[in-house]
Scaffold this motif. Structure first.
Motif, PDB file in Angstrom:
ATOM      1  N   ALA A 275       0.837  -1.204   0.000  1.00  0.00           N
ATOM      2  CA  ALA A 275       0.000   0.000   0.000  1.00  0.00           C
ATOM      3  C   ALA A 275       0.872   1.253   0.000  1.00  0.00           C
ATOM      4  O   ALA A 275       1.970   1.275   0.567  1.00  0.00           O
ATOM      5  CB  ALA A 275      -0.922   0.003   1.211  1.00  0.00           C
ATOM      6  N   ALA A 276       0.354   2.300  -0.629  1.00  0.00           N
ATOM      7  CA  ALA A 276       1.007   3.607  -0.613  1.00  0.00           C
ATOM      8  C   ALA A 276       0.373   4.421   0.507  1.00  0.00           C
ATOM      9  O   ALA A 276      -0.596   5.156   0.298  1.00  0.00           O
ATOM     10  CB  ALA A 276       0.847   4.300  -1.958  1.00  0.00           C
ATOM     11  N   VAL A 277       0.917   4.267   1.702  1.00  0.00           N
ATOM     12  CA  VAL A 277       0.332   4.891   2.895  1.00  0.00           C
ATOM     13  C   VAL A 277       0.817   6.333   3.019  1.00  0.00           C
ATOM     14  O   VAL A 277       2.005   6.620   2.843  1.00  0.00           O
ATOM     15  CB  VAL A 277       0.716   4.093   4.156  1.00  0.00           C
ATOM     16  CG1 VAL A 277       0.067   4.695   5.398  1.00  0.00           C
ATOM     17  CG2 VAL A 277       0.317   2.635   4.008  1.00  0.00           C
ATOM     18  N   ALA A 278      -0.101   7.238   3.344  1.00  0.00           N
ATOM     19  CA  ALA A 278       0.257   8.646   3.500  1.00  0.00           C
ATOM     20  C   ALA A 278       1.275   8.822   4.627  1.00  0.00           C
ATOM     21  O   ALA A 278       1.148   8.219   5.696  1.00  0.00           O
ATOM     22  CB  ALA A 278      -0.990   9.470   3.790  1.00  0.00           C
ATOM     23  N   ASP A 279       2.267   9.672   4.395  1.00  0.00           N
ATOM     24  CA  ASP A 279       3.270   9.970   5.420  1.00  0.00           C
ATOM     25  C   ASP A 279       2.769  11.010   6.412  1.00  0.00           C
ATOM     26  O   ASP A 279       3.257  11.085   7.544  1.00  0.00           O
ATOM     27  CB  ASP A 279       4.556  10.472   4.769  1.00  0.00           C
ATOM     28  CG  ASP A 279       5.229   9.397   3.927  1.00  0.00           C
ATOM     29  OD1 ASP A 279       5.237   8.234   4.368  1.00  0.00           O
ATOM     30  OD2 ASP A 279       5.731   9.708   2.831  1.00  0.00           O
ATOM     31  N   TYR A 280       1.806  11.820   5.972  1.00  0.00           N
ATOM     32  CA  TYR A 280       1.290  12.892   6.832  1.00  0.00           C
ATOM     33  C   TYR A 280      -0.241  12.924   6.769  1.00  0.00           C
ATOM     34  O   TYR A 280      -0.837  12.548   5.765  1.00  0.00           O
ATOM     35  CB  TYR A 280       1.850  14.257   6.400  1.00  0.00           C
ATOM     36  CG  TYR A 280       3.332  14.414   6.664  1.00  0.00           C
ATOM     37  CD1 TYR A 280       3.784  14.931   7.876  1.00  0.00           C
ATOM     38  CD2 TYR A 280       4.264  14.036   5.703  1.00  0.00           C
ATOM     39  CE1 TYR A 280       5.141  15.070   8.129  1.00  0.00           C
ATOM     40  CE2 TYR A 280       5.623  14.157   5.948  1.00  0.00           C
ATOM     41  CZ  TYR A 280       6.054  14.674   7.160  1.00  0.00           C
ATOM     42  OH  TYR A 280       7.402  14.803   7.408  1.00  0.00           O
ATOM     43  N   LYS A 303       2.989  13.665  11.222  1.00  0.00           N
ATOM     44  CA  LYS A 303       3.387  12.369  10.682  1.00  0.00           C
ATOM     45  C   LYS A 303       2.390  11.283  11.065  1.00  0.00           C
ATOM     46  O   LYS A 303       1.876  11.271  12.184  1.00  0.00           O
ATOM     47  CB  LYS A 303       4.774  11.972  11.204  1.00  0.00           C
ATOM     48  CG  LYS A 303       5.932  12.512  10.410  1.00  0.00           C
ATOM     49  CD  LYS A 303       7.227  11.886  10.906  1.00  0.00           C
ATOM     50  CE  LYS A 303       8.417  12.355  10.059  1.00  0.00           C
ATOM     51  NZ  LYS A 303       9.686  11.718  10.507  1.00  0.00           N
ATOM     52  N   THR A 304       2.155  10.389  10.129  1.00  0.00           N
ATOM     53  CA  THR A 304       1.395   9.185  10.454  1.00  0.00           C
ATOM     54  C   THR A 304       2.346   8.141  11.032  1.00  0.00           C
ATOM     55  O   THR A 304       3.578   8.253  10.905  1.00  0.00           O
ATOM     56  CB  THR A 304       0.722   8.600   9.198  1.00  0.00           C
ATOM     57  OG1 THR A 304       1.735   8.322   8.217  1.00  0.00           O
ATOM     58  CG2 THR A 304      -0.284   9.574   8.614  1.00  0.00           C
ATOM     59  N   THR A 305       1.790   7.155  11.678  1.00  0.00           N
ATOM     60  CA  THR A 305       2.618   6.057  12.201  1.00  0.00           C
ATOM     61  C   THR A 305       3.204   5.269  11.041  1.00  0.00           C
ATOM     62  O   THR A 305       2.496   4.929  10.096  1.00  0.00           O
ATOM     63  CB  THR A 305       1.773   5.121  13.084  1.00  0.00           C
ATOM     64  OG1 THR A 305       1.205   5.877  14.153  1.00  0.00           O
ATOM     65  CG2 THR A 305       2.619   3.985  13.647  1.00  0.00           C
ATOM     66  N   ASP A 306       4.488   4.992  11.107  1.00  0.00           N
ATOM     67  CA  ASP A 306       5.142   4.194  10.068  1.00  0.00           C
ATOM     68  C   ASP A 306       4.742   2.727  10.271  1.00  0.00           C
ATOM     69  O   ASP A 306       5.285   2.041  11.145  1.00  0.00           O
ATOM     70  CB  ASP A 306       6.657   4.367  10.151  1.00  0.00           C
ATOM     71  CG  ASP A 306       7.399   3.745   8.971  1.00  0.00           C
ATOM     72  OD1 ASP A 306       6.933   2.692   8.469  1.00  0.00           O
ATOM     73  OD2 ASP A 306       8.421   4.289   8.557  1.00  0.00           O
ATOM     74  N   ILE A 307       3.791   2.264   9.481  1.00  0.00           N
ATOM     75  CA  ILE A 307       3.254   0.913   9.674  1.00  0.00           C
ATOM     76  C   ILE A 307       4.330  -0.145   9.444  1.00  0.00           C
ATOM     77  O   ILE A 307       4.471  -1.098  10.219  1.00  0.00           O
ATOM     78  CB  ILE A 307       2.056   0.665   8.732  1.00  0.00           C
ATOM     79  CG1 ILE A 307       0.942   1.677   9.005  1.00  0.00           C
ATOM     80  CG2 ILE A 307       1.527  -0.762   8.907  1.00  0.00           C
ATOM     81  CD1 ILE A 307      -0.250   1.561   8.067  1.00  0.00           C
ATOM     82  N   LEU A 308       5.110   0.021   8.391  1.00  0.00           N
ATOM     83  CA  LEU A 308       6.119  -0.986   8.057  1.00  0.00           C
ATOM     84  C   LEU A 308       7.180  -1.092   9.143  1.00  0.00           C
ATOM     85  O   LEU A 308       7.580  -2.197   9.533  1.00  0.00           O
ATOM     86  CB  LEU A 308       6.755  -0.637   6.713  1.00  0.00           C
ATOM     87  CG  LEU A 308       7.574  -1.719   6.022  1.00  0.00           C
ATOM     88  CD1 LEU A 308       6.786  -3.008   5.873  1.00  0.00           C
ATOM     89  CD2 LEU A 308       8.044  -1.240   4.652  1.00  0.00           C
ATOM     90  N   ALA A 309       7.632   0.056   9.662  1.00  0.00           N
ATOM     91  CA  ALA A 309       8.622   0.036  10.745  1.00  0.00           C
ATOM     92  C   ALA A 309       8.030  -0.573  12.011  1.00  0.00           C
ATOM     93  O   ALA A 309       8.710  -1.313  12.740  1.00  0.00           O
ATOM     94  CB  ALA A 309       9.123   1.446  11.019  1.00  0.00           C
TER      95      ALA A 309
END
Length: 405
Positions: A275-280, A303-309
């Motif tokens: 997915a192309a998740v929004a960074d902000y 910032k949104t939560t970094d799901i992958l990290a």
């Protein structure tokens, strides 16, 4: 269907039951299998090659060499590229030759050189079937690893009734389908896939988003399911149809995607975050439509939560975690850095510099980088073909984990 895109060679011997295979060929082709028919010379007396050529949509092979076309039918290639060789109806004569290495026609030559699994479905009169020599040949073939589709009892061509009747076409189809399902490399595995964009709400009618179509993630979910995995697809806003037998959860925002992913992460053996998740996302969401009045309009973002990290930090030993990176400069270096920082097993690099790759198109060109920094560059292909390449790598990684445990 599990026979979809499978290359199936069907060898037909000289028996009245050959007519039943017309129904089988038709069913396999309707289920998107690729069928190649080989007939023994005797089989042509029961059903014409033209019939099977029409049903299979492929020329029928019966001899090593076709004098009319000048084409040599390579038995090694036939057996090498097949996913399955089925011999049906298998006569007592052919069973004997298969069991003892006889090779006097193209079908037997293909059988002896086949690298793929072999199924055989006998058909003959009851006394021939029950004869000790036939039963010894069947046992011998099973000892070689060949798979028997046993004959049934019923009315026979001789007018007698008993065991020896060819299994019905639908039963043979079911045996083939079950075989491929049981042989799937990801059977018993659970996969979690994210796809599409997220939309971060500004006001009741506007949002921050991106151009992701979700096509790559949906293709990966489809292929993982076809390889036997139980797939959960978490999708941002997209009009794409859910792949067959894939469970789907629709989300809109990055936070909603995080919530859904965390619910299913621990149970998953395979996690593919495409997915192309929004960074902000906006700090505040207006309750009413924002009116156009100022020359310059500013929105405060956080910032949104970094799901992958987040997932990489709690990755389990059983899991294969795959991320995606879309870069515009220093692509390889940036992708490798993301691979290490987020504790991924693989990262799939998309470059915006490659024509025909990226968002909203049906093709892609990617570079796959492993944790050991081994790099695989794939040429421009359809996203379905790219998905197959990625999923083959995932399946190999899961197999290696299974061997280590």
């Amino acid at each position: 269907m599990s026979v979809k895109d499978k290359n199936i060679v069907i060898g037909i011997c000289g028996g009245i039951a050959a007519y039943k295979i017309t129904y089988l060929v038709r069913s396999l082709v309707k289920s998107s299998a690729h069928v190649q028919v080989i007939m023994t010379p005797e089989a042509k007396a029961f059903v014409t090659p033209l019939t099977f050529a029409t049903l299979s949509k492929n020329p029928v092979y019966a001899d090593y060499f076709d004098p009319n076309t000048g084409v040599w039918h390579n038995h090694v290639d036939l057996g090498l590229h097949a996913d399955l060789l089925l011999i049906a109806p298998a006569t007592a004569n052919t069973l004997s030759k298969m069991a003892h290495g006889g090779c006097d026609n193209l079908l037997l030559a293909t059988y002896l050189s086949a690298k793929c699994p072999v199924m055989f479905a006998p058909a003959m009169d009851l006394d021939m079937w029950s004869h000790p020599s036939t039963q010894d040949n069947v046992s011998r073939l099973q000892g070689f690893g060949n798979i028997l589709i046993a004959p049934t009892s019923g009315e026979l061509a001789s007018g007698l009734s008993g065991e020896g009747r060819l299994a019905e076409p639908e039963d043979i189809f079911e045996a083939i389908s079950t075989f491929f399902h049981d042989a799937l490399p990801l059977k018993g595995k659970k996969a979690l896939v994210t796809a599409g964009p997220t939309h971060e709400t500004i006001d009741p009618v506007r949002f921050i988003g991106n151009h992701s179509s979700g096509k790559m993630g949906f293709a990966i979910a489809e292929v993982l399911q076809q390889l036997g995995a139980e797939v959960m697809l978490v999708s941002g806003p997209t009009a794409l149809k859910t792949p067959e037998k894939v469970q789907r959860h629709n989300v809109t925002t990055a936070q909603e995607m995080l919530t859904q992913v965390e619910q299913h992460f621990e149970d998953a053996d395979i996690v593919v975050m495409s997915a192309a998740v929004a960074d902000y996302t906006p700090v505040e969401v207006a309750s009413k439509k924002i009116k156009k009045k100022d020359e310059v309009f500013t929105i405060a973002l956080r910032k949104t939560t970094d799901i992958l990290a987040t997932l990489g930090a709690k990755k389990l030993a059983k899991q294969t975690l795959v991320g995606f990176a879309l870069e515009t400069d220093n692509e390889l270096e940036n992708a490798k850095g993301k691979l290490a920082r987020k504790n991924l097993d693989y990262i799939v690099l998309n470059s915006m510099q490659d024509q025909g790759a990226g968002f909203a198109v049906d093709t892609n060109k990617v570079t796959i980088i492993g944790k050991d920094l081994h790099t695989i560059e794939l040429p421009l292909k359809s996203k379905k073909e790219i998905a197959k390449d990625i999923c083959d790598i995932i399946a190999d990684h899961q197999l290696a984990k299974g061997e280590q445990s």
